[in-house]
Scaffold this active site. Structure first.
Site, short mmCIF file in Angstrom:
data_model
loop_
_atom_site.label_atom_id
_atom_site.label_comp_id
_atom_site.label_asym_id
_atom_site.label_seq_id
_atom_site.Cartn_x
_atom_site.Cartn_y
_atom_site.Cartn_z
N ARG A 89 6.32 9.56 -0.72
CA ARG A 89 7.15 10.31 0.04
C ARG A 89 8.47 9.42 0.24
O ARG A 89 9.45 10.06 0.77
CB ARG A 89 6.51 10.49 1.62
CG ARG A 89 5.41 11.50 1.41
CD ARG A 89 4.41 11.62 2.64
NE ARG A 89 3.79 10.35 2.73
CZ ARG A 89 2.78 10.19 3.47
NH1 ARG A 89 2.21 11.28 4.27
NH2 ARG A 89 1.86 8.91 3.63
N GLU A 102 -6.00 -4.17 1.20
CA GLU A 102 -7.10 -4.40 2.31
C GLU A 102 -8.46 -4.49 1.37
O GLU A 102 -9.23 -5.38 1.60
CB GLU A 102 -7.05 -3.52 3.44
CG GLU A 102 -7.93 -4.16 4.43
CD GLU A 102 -7.93 -3.32 5.73
OE1 GLU A 102 -8.68 -3.21 6.53
OE2 GLU A 102 -7.25 -2.30 5.71
#
Length: 183
Positions: A66, A103
């Site tokens: 995006r 993560e």
């Protein structure tokens, strides 16, 4: 040009929050509703252009995917070049890459080896700043190519995830139009 509080609120009113996407417990900030509204999209681009108008940017770098929407439109509005940073295997010519930690795992981003010339002033653009991992990796990739990251502009920032501090610790000026604390 200065963006008014009324303009910011107009854009914010066009954000859709989707509960439990892509998994239960996640509140997804959907920007597609601002893209389909020409006024909201225009205000967003005006904000991005205005916030960096004094930086003398040579190249806008957009992060997959995006960031391509905002970055390409912004680069055209600023009359500067656009460089996409992509996931591995998406670019056809010689690339340079950077690996980075997520993560729960790791990832890699790439850019054409000849996309940025040493000393060029680069602006990183993406739709969302969360933990800052991808933007930080992009900064490292740009520096590897000899570019100078003068700032990073995001449409939305999830403030509770701390991405701003990761970039600011590297001396990068961070700007975001809308901030959310989804905790």
């Amino acid at each position: 040009m200065s963006i008014s509080t009324q303009d910011i609120n107009y854009v914010k009113d066009h954000i859709r929050l989707v509960p439990d996407f892509p998994k239960v417990g996640i509140q997804f900030v959907d920007i597609t509703t601002t893209l389909r509204d020409a006024k909201a999209f225009g205000i967003t681009l005006d904000y991005m252009k205005d916030i960096v108008k004094d930086e003398n940017i040579d190249i806008v770098v957009g992060l997959e995917s995006r960031g391509f929407i905002y970055g390409a439109a912004l680069s055209a509005a600023m009359n500067v070049g656009f460089v996409p940073i992509r996931k591995p295997g998406k670019l056809p010519a010689d690339v340079i890459s950077v690996d980075y930690e997520l993560e729960y795992g790791h990832d890699t981003i790439e850019m054409h080896k000849d996309a940025i010339q040493p000393g060029q002033k680069i602006l990183i653009v993406d739709d969302l700043l969360a933990t800052g991992g991808t933007a930080d990796a992009a900064s490292k990739l740009i520096k590897k190519a000899g570019g100078n990251v003068v700032g990073a502009v995001f449409f939305i920032e999830l403030t509770s995830l701390g991405g701003r501090s990761k970039l600011a610790n590297d001396g990068i000026k961070v700007h975001s139009m809308l901030q959310y604390d989804l905790d």
